[in-house]
Enzyme design. Structure first.
Site, PDB file in Angstrom:
ATOM      1  N   ARG A  78       0.716  -1.302  -0.050  1.00 58.47           N
ATOM      2  CA  ARG A  78      -0.013   0.008   0.013  1.00 58.47           C
ATOM      3  C   ARG A  78       0.857   1.172  -0.159  1.00 58.47           C
ATOM      4  O   ARG A  78       1.921   1.321   0.509  1.00 58.47           O
ATOM      5  CB  ARG A  78      -1.028   0.027   1.178  1.00 58.47           C
ATOM      6  N   HIS A 103      -1.050  -2.555  -4.475  1.00 57.85           N
ATOM      7  CA  HIS A 103      -0.341  -3.494  -5.402  1.00 57.85           C
ATOM      8  C   HIS A 103      -0.320  -2.825  -6.935  1.00 57.85           C
ATOM      9  O   HIS A 103      -0.522  -3.624  -7.902  1.00 57.85           O
ATOM     10  CB  HIS A 103      -1.153  -4.839  -5.414  1.00 57.85           C
ATOM     11  N   HIS A 173       2.659 -12.828  -5.352  1.00 58.94           N
ATOM     12  CA  HIS A 173       1.496 -12.835  -4.399  1.00 58.94           C
ATOM     13  C   HIS A 173       0.731 -14.313  -4.352  1.00 58.94           C
ATOM     14  O   HIS A 173      -0.291 -14.403  -4.168  1.00 58.94           O
ATOM     15  CB  HIS A 173       0.595 -12.070  -4.907  1.00 58.94           C
ATOM     16  N   ASP A 230      -2.288  -9.454   8.364  1.00 57.54           N
ATOM     17  CA  ASP A 230      -1.860  -8.695   7.064  1.00 57.54           C
ATOM     18  C   ASP A 230      -1.051  -7.610   7.429  1.00 57.54           C
ATOM     19  O   ASP A 230      -1.276  -6.239   7.264  1.00 57.54           O
ATOM     20  CB  ASP A 230      -3.229  -8.123   6.607  1.00 57.54           C
ATOM     21  N   GLU A 288       4.805 -12.512   1.432  1.00 54.64           N
ATOM     22  CA  GLU A 288       5.183 -11.519   0.201  1.00 54.64           C
ATOM     23  C   GLU A 288       6.436 -10.671   0.683  1.00 54.64           C
ATOM     24  O   GLU A 288       6.472  -9.796   1.510  1.00 54.64           O
ATOM     25  CB  GLU A 288       4.073 -10.559   0.068  1.00 54.64           C
TER      26      GLU A 288
END
Length: 323
Positions: A78, A103, A173, A230, A288
């Site tokens: 982000r 992304h 991803h 996350d 990631e």
């Protein structure tokens, strides 16, 4: 070996390539640089696909938001308020997650068709991202080389050059489910990360690099990954010239082990709590490798700037075994 995989609505053909070595079979799409499948054996030698993917092109086109297996860019993760300043110039990006850019924007690298050519034990993907694509400055020439080494490890090596100052942060991803079915919450995760970057309600880093001690973010000793993650973890090794092992994911049921080695300073662990049909929440775990979210707006974070005459390089290796 390549085969026709489908055709986009504008008539562009998409191909699928198959790599196989040391008992590992990987399928890669020219669309989005997507790793569609990775088949590896369990402790009994039985092979199963351990990444989430769709069986046909329409699945990826109609369900783009999970970014399943995709090559993500220009900027993975982000950027707050979909804007950043570089050399006293402010660049407005394409917001695609509320007010933020996620992304690479609405049509990032994951939704582009890449040129693909075979190399020894692998593929080289390439494309040119024109100046202004999704708001990012500079004409960016990108290559991503996917290879299988002698052990069957999947090596992803990225390079990029630009003709104007810009920012770059590339990742893969893939969502891993080492059992091949059911949820991945029972997998055991170990991370070489003593800190993480706390986030606000929009999942934008606050700028702090917090100690994981005594928190649910402490994976320095392997434990069940669970859910509700996350977050970007600050890898103890920092940026390195060559890949260094930083993570291990283990499935006790199948015995499969995934190791992650990278040159990157961070790793985003996403437990797929918001993953929709046909998979469902918690169906896989994304690991990631990356520079930190919102780095262009955080001078205290490792820089993601790329300038003319420089070469962006990043490398990540996913190793597979069973015990």
């Amino acid at each position: 070996m390549s085969e026709h995989f489908g055709t986009l609505s504008d008539g562009t053909p998409v191909h699928r390539w198959t790599l196989e070595r040391a008992g590992v079979r990987v399928r890669v799409l020219s669309y989005g640089g997507i790793v569609q499948s990775v088949e590896v054996p369990d402790r009994g030698g039985r092979g199963t696909d351990v990444v989430l993917g769709f069986a046909d092109l329409d699945g990826y086109v109609t369900h783009p938001e999970p970014f399943l297996g995709a090559l993500v860019g220009r900027y993975a993760n982000r950027i707050a308020r979909a804007r950043f300043a570089l050399d006293e110039v402010t660049y407005a990006l394409e917001p695609n997650e509320g007010p933020n850019s996620l992304h690479g924007g609405a049509r990032g690298f994951d939704k582009r068709v890449w040129d693909v050519e075979p190399v020894e034990h692998g593929l080289r993907l390439s494309r040119v991202s024109p100046h202004g694509e999704e708001g990012f400055p500079g004409r960016l020439e990108v290559t991503a080389t996917y290879t299988l080494d002698a052990s069957g490890a999947l090596r992803l090596a990225y390079e990029a050059v630009t003709d104007e100052p810009t920012v770059v942060n590339l990742t893969n991803h893939s969502y891993f489910n080492l059992s091949g079915a059911g949820g991945a919450g029972g997998h055991e995760l170990r991370l070489a990360a003593s800190r993480y970057t706390p986030v606000d309600d929009g999942l934008i880093p606050t700028g702090e690099q917090a100690d994981v001690t005594g928190t649910r973010f402490d994976f320095r000793t392997a434990r069940e990954v669970g859910g509700g993650l996350d977050h970007n973890f600050v890898l103890d090794k920092g940026v390195t010239d060559g890949p260094v092992e930083v993570a291990e994911l283990y499935d006790p049921a199948s015995g499969r082990v995934l190791t992650v080695a990278t040159t990157e300073p961070g790793i985003q662990v996403y437990t797929a709590d918001h993953l929709g049909e046909p998979f469902g929440p918690g169906a896989g775990v994304a690991l990631e490798t990356q520079h930190f979210p919102d780095s262009p707006n955080r001078p205290e974070f490792p820089s993601t700037e790329l300038r003319p005459g420089e070469v962006y390089r990043s490398e990540t290796v996913y190793g597979f075994s069973a015990r």
